[in-house]
Scaffold this active site. Structure first.
Site, PDB file in Angstrom:
ATOM      1  N   HIS A 298      38.988  15.709 -11.933  1.00  0.00           N
ATOM      2  CA  HIS A 298      40.346  15.537 -12.441  1.00  0.00           C
ATOM      3  C   HIS A 298      40.545  16.541 -13.574  1.00  0.00           C
ATOM      4  CE1 HIS A 298      41.219  11.501 -10.631  1.00  0.00           C
ATOM      5  NE2 HIS A 298      39.897  11.474 -10.587  1.00  0.00           N
TER       6      HIS A 298
ATOM      7  N   VAL B 294      38.021   7.860  -4.151  1.00  0.00           N
ATOM      8  CA  VAL B 294      38.016   8.752  -2.998  1.00  0.00           C
ATOM      9  C   VAL B 294      36.617   9.347  -2.901  1.00  0.00           C
ATOM     10  CG1 VAL B 294      38.996  10.829  -1.960  1.00  0.00           C
ATOM     11  CG2 VAL B 294      40.471   9.272  -3.253  1.00  0.00           C
TER      12      VAL B 294
ATOM     13  N   ASP C 267      47.589  15.464  -8.315  1.00  0.00           N
ATOM     14  CA  ASP C 267      47.229  14.064  -8.097  1.00  0.00           C
ATOM     15  C   ASP C 267      48.512  13.293  -7.781  1.00  0.00           C
ATOM     16  OD1 ASP C 267      46.582  11.219  -8.701  1.00  0.00           O
ATOM     17  OD2 ASP C 267      44.677  12.072  -9.369  1.00  0.00           O
ATOM     18  N   ILE C 268      48.475  12.438  -6.764  1.00  0.00           N
ATOM     19  CA  ILE C 268      49.687  11.700  -6.389  1.00  0.00           C
ATOM     20  C   ILE C 268      49.939  10.485  -7.278  1.00  0.00           C
ATOM     21  CG2 ILE C 268      49.684  12.522  -4.005  1.00  0.00           C
ATOM     22  CD1 ILE C 268      48.595   9.719  -3.202  1.00  0.00           C
TER      23      ILE C 268
ATOM     24  N   HIS D 204      35.245  15.357  -6.642  1.00  0.00           N
ATOM     25  CA  HIS D 204      36.416  16.004  -7.224  1.00  0.00           C
ATOM     26  C   HIS D 204      36.380  15.916  -8.739  1.00  0.00           C
ATOM     27  CE1 HIS D 204      37.564  11.793  -6.468  1.00  0.00           C
ATOM     28  NE2 HIS D 204      38.462  11.895  -7.430  1.00  0.00           N
TER      29      HIS D 204
END
Length: 135
Positions: free
Chosen positions: A102, A96, A31-32, A100
């Site tokens: 996390h 987003v 993760d950015i 997904h």
């Protein structure tokens, strides 16, 4: 693949990512904007918007990949635990629009905290909600 999806761009190699795990169905990358050291995301390679429309096979593959990444975090980052989080819709913090999960390594001294602590609620209210879900 969705043309305007950053995660689809990562899947095809058009957007950069620090990939940490992949197989024929899933991709895991850092993760950015990590909440803790090692925070990663697991996505199915096939595009779906969120939990409501992800293919059940893709959901299963993503869950297995999240487990694999979580175990690797425990072994290699020496974390004290792992949280899995999926956000579907803005009210649940989805930003987003590609399904997904996390995978968030937790450390005894990390600063990450849930917004509230769960507390016991009225048993009749809980039973009423359960009845709504069963109906």
């Amino acid at each position: 693949m969705a043309a305007d999806c950053v995660f689809c761009s990562i899947v095809v190699g058009d957007a950069p990512a620090q990939i940490v795990d992949e197989d024929e169905h899933t991709l895991a990358f850092m993760d950015i904007s990590p909440w803790t050291r090692g925070h990663a995301l697991v996505i199915p390679r096939a595009h779906s918007t969120n939990l409501y429309d992800v293919d059940e096979a893709d959901l299963s593959h993503a869950a297995v990949a999240a487990k694999r990444v979580g175990i690797r975090m425990k072994e290699r980052l020496a974390c004290d635990g792992v949280n899995l989080l999926n956000a579907s819709e803005p009210a649940a913090w989805q930003t987003v629009w590609h399904f997904h999960i996390h995978v968030i390594p937790r450390y005894e001294d990390d600063a990450l905290a849930v917004p509230v602590r769960p507390e016991p609620q009225d048993a009749d209210e809980i039973a009423g909600v359960a009845e709504e879900l069963r109906a």
